[in-house]
Design a protein around this motif. Structure first.
Motif, PDB file in Angstrom:
ATOM      1  N   ILE A  45       0.844  -1.202   0.000  1.00 44.11           N
ATOM      2  CA  ILE A  45       0.000   0.000   0.000  1.00 44.11           C
ATOM      3  C   ILE A  45       0.873   1.244   0.000  1.00 44.11           C
ATOM      4  O   ILE A  45       0.662   2.181  -0.785  1.00 44.11           O
ATOM      5  CB  ILE A  45      -0.934  -0.005   1.223  1.00 44.11           C
ATOM      6  CG1 ILE A  45      -1.970  -1.123   1.093  1.00 44.11           C
ATOM      7  CG2 ILE A  45      -1.636   1.350   1.369  1.00 44.11           C
ATOM      8  CD1 ILE A  45      -2.836  -1.296   2.325  1.00 44.11           C
ATOM      9  N   TRP A  49       1.623   4.029  -2.979  1.00 46.17           N
ATOM     10  CA  TRP A  49       1.287   5.418  -2.674  1.00 46.17           C
ATOM     11  C   TRP A  49       2.461   6.346  -2.944  1.00 46.17           C
ATOM     12  O   TRP A  49       2.269   7.482  -3.412  1.00 46.17           O
ATOM     13  CB  TRP A  49       0.861   5.530  -1.205  1.00 46.17           C
ATOM     14  CG  TRP A  49       0.598   6.936  -0.775  1.00 46.17           C
ATOM     15  CD1 TRP A  49      -0.547   7.666  -0.950  1.00 46.17           C
ATOM     16  CD2 TRP A  49       1.519   7.818  -0.104  1.00 46.17           C
ATOM     17  NE1 TRP A  49      -0.405   8.929  -0.434  1.00 46.17           N
ATOM     18  CE2 TRP A  49       0.859   9.048   0.091  1.00 46.17           C
ATOM     19  CE3 TRP A  49       2.829   7.677   0.350  1.00 46.17           C
ATOM     20  CZ2 TRP A  49       1.468  10.126   0.726  1.00 46.17           C
ATOM     21  CZ3 TRP A  49       3.442   8.738   0.981  1.00 46.17           C
ATOM     22  CH2 TRP A  49       2.760   9.958   1.165  1.00 46.17           C
ATOM     23  N   SER A  55      -2.771  12.633  -3.693  1.00 47.06           N
ATOM     24  CA  SER A  55      -3.588  11.658  -2.979  1.00 47.06           C
ATOM     25  C   SER A  55      -4.399  12.390  -1.923  1.00 47.06           C
ATOM     26  O   SER A  55      -4.062  13.508  -1.516  1.00 47.06           O
ATOM     27  CB  SER A  55      -2.723  10.581  -2.328  1.00 47.06           C
ATOM     28  OG  SER A  55      -1.866  11.144  -1.352  1.00 47.06           O
ATOM     29  N   SER A  56      -5.447  11.740  -1.462  1.00 46.24           N
ATOM     30  CA  SER A  56      -6.279  12.335  -0.416  1.00 46.24           C
ATOM     31  C   SER A  56      -5.638  12.127   0.953  1.00 46.24           C
ATOM     32  O   SER A  56      -4.706  11.324   1.107  1.00 46.24           O
ATOM     33  CB  SER A  56      -7.663  11.691  -0.434  1.00 46.24           C
ATOM     34  OG  SER A  56      -7.573  10.321  -0.068  1.00 46.24           O
ATOM     35  N   SER A  58      -6.953  10.668   3.490  1.00 44.96           N
ATOM     36  CA  SER A  58      -7.213   9.306   3.973  1.00 44.96           C
ATOM     37  C   SER A  58      -6.274   8.299   3.314  1.00 44.96           C
ATOM     38  O   SER A  58      -5.812   7.355   3.967  1.00 44.96           O
ATOM     39  CB  SER A  58      -8.669   8.923   3.707  1.00 44.96           C
ATOM     40  OG  SER A  58      -8.942   8.922   2.317  1.00 44.96           O
ATOM     41  N   GLU A  59      -5.979   8.499   2.030  1.00 41.02           N
ATOM     42  CA  GLU A  59      -5.042   7.604   1.344  1.00 41.02           C
ATOM     43  C   GLU A  59      -3.650   7.733   1.924  1.00 41.02           C
ATOM     44  O   GLU A  59      -2.936   6.730   2.108  1.00 41.02           O
ATOM     45  CB  GLU A  59      -5.039   7.917  -0.152  1.00 41.02           C
ATOM     46  CG  GLU A  59      -6.323   7.508  -0.865  1.00 41.02           C
ATOM     47  CD  GLU A  59      -6.395   8.043  -2.280  1.00 41.02           C
ATOM     48  OE1 GLU A  59      -7.087   7.412  -3.103  1.00 41.02           O
ATOM     49  OE2 GLU A  59      -5.773   9.086  -2.557  1.00 41.02           O
ATOM     50  N   ARG A  60      -3.256   8.958   2.233  1.00 43.54           N
ATOM     51  CA  ARG A  60      -1.945   9.162   2.852  1.00 43.54           C
ATOM     52  C   ARG A  60      -1.887   8.482   4.215  1.00 43.54           C
ATOM     53  O   ARG A  60      -0.880   7.847   4.553  1.00 43.54           O
ATOM     54  CB  ARG A  60      -1.654  10.657   2.995  1.00 43.54           C
ATOM     55  CG  ARG A  60      -0.288  10.953   3.599  1.00 43.54           C
ATOM     56  CD  ARG A  60      -0.006  12.449   3.655  1.00 43.54           C
ATOM     57  NE  ARG A  60       1.350  12.706   4.112  1.00 43.54           N
ATOM     58  CZ  ARG A  60       1.715  12.772   5.389  1.00 43.54           C
ATOM     59  NH1 ARG A  60       0.803  12.597   6.351  1.00 43.54           N
ATOM     60  NH2 ARG A  60       2.971  12.994   5.719  1.00 43.54           N
ATOM     61  N   LYS A  62      -3.558   5.865   5.218  1.00 39.90           N
ATOM     62  CA  LYS A  62      -3.480   4.428   5.013  1.00 39.90           C
ATOM     63  C   LYS A  62      -2.044   4.001   4.684  1.00 39.90           C
ATOM     64  O   LYS A  62      -1.568   2.964   5.158  1.00 39.90           O
ATOM     65  CB  LYS A  62      -4.418   4.004   3.887  1.00 39.90           C
ATOM     66  CG  LYS A  62      -5.888   4.025   4.247  1.00 39.90           C
ATOM     67  CD  LYS A  62      -6.743   3.585   3.065  1.00 39.90           C
ATOM     68  CE  LYS A  62      -8.224   3.644   3.405  1.00 39.90           C
ATOM     69  NZ  LYS A  62      -9.080   3.256   2.245  1.00 39.90           N
TER      70      LYS A  62
END
Length: 330
Positions: A45, A49, A55-56, A58-60, A62
């Motif tokens: 993940i 990334w 990226s958002s 939340s993605e960061r 994660k």
């Protein structure tokens, strides 16, 4: 915490290095290390990334959570260093689209730096990068693409190469901007003189690890184990040799060209590719798979020669050995 990061490039015997690192089983000479390869750094993940420019939140998060979990798992037992080897971290096998080999190297390294900052320990990042003669690098990349079922004629592929984008210098500069110092740069071509065993030993020496003991060399490099006790020789992993990821032979390339239109993607990866890699590799049938036009080779070689001049101080760099963890007795 010392983190060695072997960042590629593709087609520079990265698979060979990774196979041998796994065979060392976390120990070389007086040093103990944790090892992570592509499955952790390139395809995880957080690895995926890192190659994203946007990226958002939340993605960061994660990615941060996944990175911290992997780091904690890898270093849960005392080690002198973490060794990561991922030729896919800076990007996939270079495509023939007019861009440089790793156009997202700067993004990937900057995102890696942001992940390292989230750890609770101070990180000493020590990257290593291998380069290859530019014309041969792209010839080998094309062979790899075709073996994976990605159709593109040699003529179209080579025509897409922009000579102002093929220098290795921007890639190395992106890496050095994050770690803050010059990094060791090694040439793939040294494998011809050193051989596979010597090539891996030189890699370990670049990290400041080793040298490996005789038993570690036998396990790691696939040499004969006749000098070892019979009880040890019976262990399967001791003398088992893992073949590096090699390119296609000329006959293999011809088979790829003829078979590709006839099978589905799933059939290719399940049946055709394993068969061709096993029976029509460059090891069994050596020779240039796809010959780049000689005038283009000459122009790319000029770029490579300028890279070697620019990397003169880095070609002999090596990291100092990490302090060894005192042995524990039970």
């Amino acid at each position: 915490m010392i983190v060695y990061f072997h960042l590629g490039a593709h087609k520079t015997a990265s698979s060979l290095i990774q196979h041998r690192l796994k065979r060392l089983r976390g120990r070389v000479g007086p040093h103990r290390f944790a090892f992570a390869e592509n499955a952790v750094a390139g395809r995880s993940i957080w690895g995926k990334w890192c190659k994203r420019a946007k990226s958002s939140a939340s993605e960061r998060q994660k990615a941060i959570d996944a990175f911290r979990r992997d780091f904690a798992r890898l270093t849960q037992t005392p080690v002198d260093a973490l060794v990561i080897s991922s030729e896919g971290f800076l990007g996939g096998i270079p495509r023939f689209c007019g861009a440089g080999a790793y156009p997202f190297a700067k993004v990937a390294m900057a995102n890696l730096a942001s992940l390292l900052e989230t750890l609770d320990v101070e990180i000493d990042l020590r990257p290593v990068f291998y380069i290859r003669r530019t014309s041969r690098f792209y010839e080998s990349c094309l062979s790899q693409h075709l073996s994976m079922g990605r159709a593109k004629t040699p003529e179209d592929a080579f025509a897409a190469i922009r000579e102002d984008k093929v220098s290795w210098q921007p890639v190395v500069a992106a890496i050095e901007a994050v770690c803050g110092h010059e990094i060791p740069v090694r040439r793939f071509e040294t494998i011809a003189e050193a051989g596979p065993a010597g090539f891996v030993e030189n890699f370990l020496a670049t990290l400041g690890l080793g040298p490996a003991t005789m038993l570690e060399r036998e396990i790691a490099l696939g040499r004969t184990a006749e000098r070892l006790p019979a009880s040890v020789r019976k262990l399967g992993p001791v003398a088992h040799f893992l073949r590096p990821n090699v390119g296609l032979s000329p006959r293999g390339a011809e088979m790829v060209e003829r078979l590709h239109p006839l099978v589905s993607r799933d059939e290719w990866h399940a049946i055709v590719r394993p068969f061709i890699r096993r029976h029509f590799s460059a090891i069994k049938d050596p020779g240039a798979t796809f010959a780049m036009p000689k005038d283009q080779v000459a122009r790319l070689d000029t770029v490579y020669e300028s890279d070697l001049i620019a990397f003169a101080s880095r070609l002999c760099l090596a990291y100092p050995p990490p302090p060894a963890t005192p042995p524990t007795f039970r």
